[in-house]
Design a protein around this motif. Structure first.
Motif, mmCIF file in Angstrom:
data_model
loop_
_atom_site.group_PDB
_atom_site.id
_atom_site.type_symbol
_atom_site.label_atom_id
_atom_site.label_comp_id
_atom_site.label_asym_id
_atom_site.label_seq_id
_atom_site.Cartn_x
_atom_site.Cartn_y
_atom_site.Cartn_z
ATOM 1 N N UNK A 32 -0.568 4.399 -6.219
ATOM 2 C CA UNK A 32 0.809 4.750 -5.855
ATOM 3 C C UNK A 32 0.963 4.828 -4.337
ATOM 4 N N UNK A 33 -0.051 5.374 -3.658
ATOM 5 C CA UNK A 33 -0.014 5.439 -2.200
ATOM 6 C C UNK A 33 -0.039 4.069 -1.562
ATOM 7 N N UNK A 34 -0.894 3.200 -2.090
ATOM 8 C CA UNK A 34 -0.947 1.827 -1.583
ATOM 9 C C UNK A 34 0.389 1.129 -1.810
ATOM 10 N N UNK A 35 0.987 1.350 -2.991
ATOM 11 C CA UNK A 35 2.290 0.760 -3.276
ATOM 12 C C UNK A 35 3.361 1.237 -2.311
ATOM 13 N N UNK A 36 3.299 2.519 -1.953
ATOM 14 C CA UNK A 36 4.273 3.049 -0.983
ATOM 15 C C UNK A 36 4.080 2.402 0.388
ATOM 16 N N UNK A 37 2.841 2.174 0.792
ATOM 17 C CA UNK A 37 2.579 1.504 2.060
ATOM 18 C C UNK A 37 3.096 0.063 2.040
ATOM 19 N N UNK A 38 2.972 -0.605 0.900
ATOM 20 C CA UNK A 38 3.496 -1.963 0.784
ATOM 21 C C UNK A 38 5.015 -1.952 0.945
ATOM 22 N N UNK A 39 5.683 -0.991 0.304
ATOM 23 C CA UNK A 39 7.135 -0.866 0.441
ATOM 24 C C UNK A 39 7.521 -0.569 1.896
#
Length: 257
Positions: A32-39
């Motif tokens: 989820x953290x990695x996904x937030x960084x991608x966003x």
């Protein structure tokens, strides 16, 4: 330089790893953290996110080597090419009934001797919390300019009062601050300064208004009480008296070694 880059990079990585271990972060939380960084990257907010959390730390480190006035965060809204001004920053016609202020003070060396001919870039927000040359179609020359100290090292220029404003909060950075961290995305009203003088170390600073909102919990950790200017008026003008004491350039060079 490569050894220094390697050392800093690996220390950052190990510090992050320690945090992950401390909180026993799950695989789902990690993804989820990695996904937030991608966003954040897709929204082109990565520089904003880094500045919100880390800019003030770099300023803190830099201030350890200053004997004169302390620096503050620069923020993302400085622009090259602001006009030289003498008495008043350019104000849009529709804003001329807004509360007014006068910026004044002096620039000296560490021994209190005046620094004549110092150039000070000043810039601040519009009454809507926007910046010229950045937001919408506000021309660069409004609410910013370069002022020069006189033979006694003094400066003075008039403008209208800035306001508190939110940093961009409709994207992933705002979601992190407001939704996931239960915080806010507001900055207190402030004025930016960037002092340049030959033979001296540049100084980037800010000034906040006594009694203003969000000074104690600025979302960008802007600097705090050290940069708050006491409330004072001359007729209807809010007086922002800020003096700057500059370190010599040689001190900056030695600090960097």
């Amino acid at each position: 330089m490569s050894n220094r880059v390697e050392a800093i990079t690996m220390d950052i990585v190990e510090a992050v790893r320690d945090v992950l271990r401390k909180h026993e972060v799950t695989f789902g939380e990690y993804r989820a953290g990695v996904g937030h960084m991608i966003k954040t990257q897709e929204a082109k907010e990565l520089p904003l996110l880094i500045d919100v959390f880390l800019n003030s730390t770099i300023v803190e480190i830099e201030n350890r080597n200053r004997k004169g006035s302390h620096a503050a965060i620069q923020g993302p809204y400085f622009r090259e090419g602001a006009p030289h001004v003498e008495e008043t920053l350019a104000i849009r016609d529709e804003d001329k009934d807004q509360p007014r202020m006068v910026l004044r003070g002096s620039v000296t060396d560490l021994n209190g001797r005046p620094v004549a001919g110092a150039v000070i870039d000043v810039w601040h927000s519009t009454p809507e919390g926007r910046y010229s040359g950045v937001h919408g179609d506000i021309p660069l020359e409004f609410y910013r300019g370069k002022i020069t100290t006189d033979k006694d090292g003094r400066y003075e220029v008039r403008s209208i009062m800035p306001v508190p404003y939110q940093i961009p909060n409709q994207g992933p950075t705002g979601a992190l601050l407001e939704t996931y961290m239960n915080g806010h995305s507001w900055r207190p009203a402030h004025v930016h300064y960037w002092v340049h003088a030959e033979g001296y170390r540049d100084l980037i600073s800010q000034a906040y208004f006594e009694g203003g909102k969000y000074i104690e919990d600025d979302c960008c950790n802007g600097g705090g009480k050290e940069f708050v200017v006491s409330e004072d008026y001359e007729d209807d003008l809010r007086v922002m008296k800020v003096d700057f004491k500059l370190d010599p350039a040689v001190a900056a060079a030695q600090a960097a070694e």
